[in-house]
Design a protein around this motif. Structure first.
Motif, mmCIF file in Angstrom:
data_model
loop_
_atom_site.group_PDB
_atom_site.id
_atom_site.type_symbol
_atom_site.label_atom_id
_atom_site.label_comp_id
_atom_site.label_asym_id
_atom_site.label_seq_id
_atom_site.Cartn_x
_atom_site.Cartn_y
_atom_site.Cartn_z
ATOM 1 N N ASN A 35 0.743 -1.124 -0.077
ATOM 2 C CA ASN A 35 -0.068 0.039 -0.107
ATOM 3 C C ASN A 35 0.889 1.286 -0.096
ATOM 4 N N PRO A 36 1.405 1.823 -1.179
ATOM 5 C CA PRO A 36 2.368 2.766 -1.301
ATOM 6 C C PRO A 36 1.768 4.150 -0.600
ATOM 7 N N HIS A 37 0.256 4.072 -1.004
ATOM 8 C CA HIS A 37 -0.309 5.511 -0.596
ATOM 9 C C HIS A 37 -0.268 5.459 0.796
ATOM 10 N N ALA A 38 -0.093 4.526 1.803
ATOM 11 C CA ALA A 38 -0.005 4.662 3.255
ATOM 12 C C ALA A 38 1.524 4.955 3.488
ATOM 13 N N TRP A 39 2.439 5.166 2.779
ATOM 14 C CA TRP A 39 3.834 5.354 3.228
ATOM 15 C C TRP A 39 4.090 6.890 3.300
ATOM 16 N N LYS A 40 3.183 7.814 3.125
ATOM 17 C CA LYS A 40 3.480 9.166 3.069
ATOM 18 C C LYS A 40 3.585 9.662 4.376
ATOM 19 N N GLY A 41 4.522 10.211 4.788
ATOM 20 C CA GLY A 41 4.793 10.674 6.379
ATOM 21 C C GLY A 41 5.646 9.891 7.112
ATOM 22 N N ASP A 66 2.557 5.722 -9.022
ATOM 23 C CA ASP A 66 2.955 6.991 -8.538
ATOM 24 C C ASP A 66 2.889 7.370 -7.374
ATOM 25 N N GLU A 67 1.987 6.575 -6.499
ATOM 26 C CA GLU A 67 2.154 6.665 -5.097
ATOM 27 C C GLU A 67 3.590 6.335 -4.342
ATOM 28 N N GLU A 68 3.937 5.130 -4.878
ATOM 29 C CA GLU A 68 5.383 4.839 -4.423
ATOM 30 C C GLU A 68 6.403 5.995 -4.953
ATOM 31 N N ARG A 69 6.314 6.387 -6.085
ATOM 32 C CA ARG A 69 7.313 7.408 -6.536
ATOM 33 C C ARG A 69 7.227 8.520 -5.561
ATOM 34 N N ASN A 70 5.908 9.124 -5.455
ATOM 35 C CA ASN A 70 5.927 10.293 -4.525
ATOM 36 C C ASN A 70 6.509 10.025 -3.322
ATOM 37 N N ALA A 71 6.030 8.814 -2.559
ATOM 38 C CA ALA A 71 6.630 8.616 -1.362
ATOM 39 C C ALA A 71 8.140 8.465 -1.262
ATOM 40 N N ILE A 72 8.657 7.852 -2.097
ATOM 41 C CA ILE A 72 10.322 7.865 -2.177
ATOM 42 C C ILE A 72 10.752 9.281 -2.350
ATOM 43 N N LEU A 73 10.254 9.989 -3.345
ATOM 44 C CA LEU A 73 10.699 11.246 -3.671
ATOM 45 C C LEU A 73 10.629 12.333 -2.521
ATOM 46 N N SER A 74 9.693 11.985 -1.905
ATOM 47 C CA SER A 74 9.320 13.024 -0.556
ATOM 48 C C SER A 74 10.321 12.838 0.399
ATOM 49 N N THR A 75 11.465 11.696 0.440
ATOM 50 C CA THR A 75 12.446 11.729 1.293
ATOM 51 C C THR A 75 13.475 12.389 1.243
ATOM 52 N N PHE A 76 13.710 13.227 0.008
ATOM 53 C CA PHE A 76 14.859 13.844 -0.335
ATOM 54 C C PHE A 76 15.215 14.813 0.771
ATOM 55 N N GLN A 77 14.197 15.704 1.264
ATOM 56 C CA GLN A 77 14.605 16.756 2.143
ATOM 57 C C GLN A 77 14.972 16.176 3.709
ATOM 58 N N SER A 78 14.497 15.035 3.878
ATOM 59 C CA SER A 78 15.056 14.444 5.242
ATOM 60 C C SER A 78 16.388 13.888 5.152
ATOM 61 N N LEU A 79 17.084 13.928 3.884
ATOM 62 C CA LEU A 79 18.492 13.425 3.904
ATOM 63 C C LEU A 79 19.306 14.881 4.031
ATOM 64 N N GLY A 80 19.441 15.431 5.167
ATOM 65 C CA GLY A 80 19.847 16.620 5.185
ATOM 66 C C GLY A 80 21.336 16.381 6.114
ATOM 67 N N VAL A 81 21.378 16.966 7.276
ATOM 68 C CA VAL A 81 22.533 16.832 7.920
ATOM 69 C C VAL A 81 23.076 15.273 8.258
ATOM 70 N N ASN A 82 22.161 14.536 8.786
ATOM 71 C CA ASN A 82 22.251 13.436 9.038
ATOM 72 C C ASN A 82 22.269 12.266 7.892
ATOM 73 N N LYS A 83 23.551 11.944 7.220
ATOM 74 C CA LYS A 83 23.636 11.479 6.127
ATOM 75 C C LYS A 83 23.270 9.902 6.384
ATOM 76 N N PRO A 84 22.438 9.353 5.520
ATOM 77 C CA PRO A 84 21.985 7.898 5.759
ATOM 78 C C PRO A 84 23.159 6.920 5.071
ATOM 79 N N PRO A 85 22.799 5.807 5.052
ATOM 80 C CA PRO A 85 23.779 4.762 4.493
ATOM 81 C C PRO A 85 24.084 5.045 3.076
#
Length: 308
Positions: A35-41, A66-85
């Motif tokens: 359920n990619p539409h439930a991934w948001k947030g 499209d829901e999965e794309r939007n959910a994944i692309l929405s995480t770009f802003q969270s990749l700030g100071v704390n760099k992920p793997p």
């Protein structure tokens, strides 16, 4: 009695309906990774985990919505100071290029085109170009650092070895390199007497060149150049030791010098064969003489206009 039986039947029917409803509710319940539409947030690492679960579960049938794309692309802003793997960052950076509709199918999954390095999908030419570019980078940025290892030139002493080893190699094109090694030695550098020199020529056979007075050996039986060089040096040392041993000086064996070529390859024409009386008679070409006279007169007339 009849009332009890009917009551028990009603209770059983109600329980069965409730079980069916609960079973159908569990059966129709879809996992969260589908359920990619439930991934948001959700956090970025959780979305990445659900994305991997969906890919592994569906396999070749995986096709992002499209829901999965939007959910994944929405995480770009969270990749700030704390760099992920690094794996997560690589997956996010290449998500657009691999799964967008405007990317050709044969180019999906390839690394992104970064900086000035041209990425070509197939063929041997791009690999050769990349190697040439890498060599240019080494010559521009790394080779100048070798200046700190510079040493003054020391001429070789007089006790230099009389033999010369050579081989062919190409630094840019390694696939055309050969493991063949050539050994060459001038007999006069060995400082042998006449008998030893004559015995060495007999032992060398056709590997001795009478025109240059040098011995030539080649070896390519081993895979490495150092192995072939070692074999040539050992063979030459055994040949030289045998030539210096005059217990049998080979005086009864004639020296075969048939391989020596004469200095003048073209034989001289005997003067006795000259017959000037049989030479062709020079004919008088009157027409050519007239043409030459006309040209000469026209040239003189043309130059006279510009002469002072």
């Amino acid at each position: 009695m009849h009332f009890q039986k009917s009551g028990t039947r009603q209770i059983k029917s109600l329980l069965s309906r409730q079980a069916v409803r609960s079973y159908s509710k569990k059966e129709n319940e879809v996992p969260l990774y589908l359920n990619p539409h439930a991934w948001k947030g959700l956090p970025a690492d959780r979305i990445y985990e659900l994305h991997n679960l969906k890919k592994n579960d569906l396999g070749d049938k995986y096709n992002p919505s499209d829901e999965e794309r939007n959910a994944i692309l929405s995480t770009f802003q969270s990749l700030g100071v704390n760099k992920p793997p690094l794996e997560y960052v690589y997956e996010i950076d290449n998500f657009k290029e691999r799964y967008m509709n405007n990317t050709p199918s044969k180019l999906r999954g390839l690394p992104p085109k970064r900086s000035n390095v041209r990425v070509v999908s197939e063929g041997a030419t791009p690999h050769e170009q990349r190697r040439a570019e890498e060599l240019h980078r080494i010559s521009a940025y790394e080779m100048p650092l070798l200046a700190k290892l510079r040493q003054p030139y020391q001429p070789t002493p007089d006790t230099e070895s009389p033999i010369t080893l050579s081989f062919k190699s190409s630094f840019p094109d390694e696939k055309n390199n050969s493991n063949k090694v050539y050994l060459m030695c001038d007999i006069k550098d060995l400082k042998l007497d006449d008998k030893q020199e004559r015995k060495l020529k007999i032992l060398a056979g056709n590997r001795f060149n009478f025109n240059t007075n040098k011995i030539h050996f080649t070896c390519d039986k081993f895979n490495e150049i150092t192995q072939n060089s070692r074999w040539l040096v050992d063979t030459f040392n055994r040949l030289l030791a045998e030539a210096k041993d005059l217990s049998d000086d080979f005086s009864d064996i004639p020296l075969d010098d048939r391989s020596a070529k004469p200095k003048n390859s073209a034989p001289a024409y005997p003067k006795e064969w000259l017959r000037p009386e049989d030479a062709p008679i020079a004919r008088h070409n009157v027409v050519q003489k007239l043409v030459d006279d006309v040209k000469r007169k026209k040239d003189v007339k043309y130059i006279s206009k510009y002469s002072p």
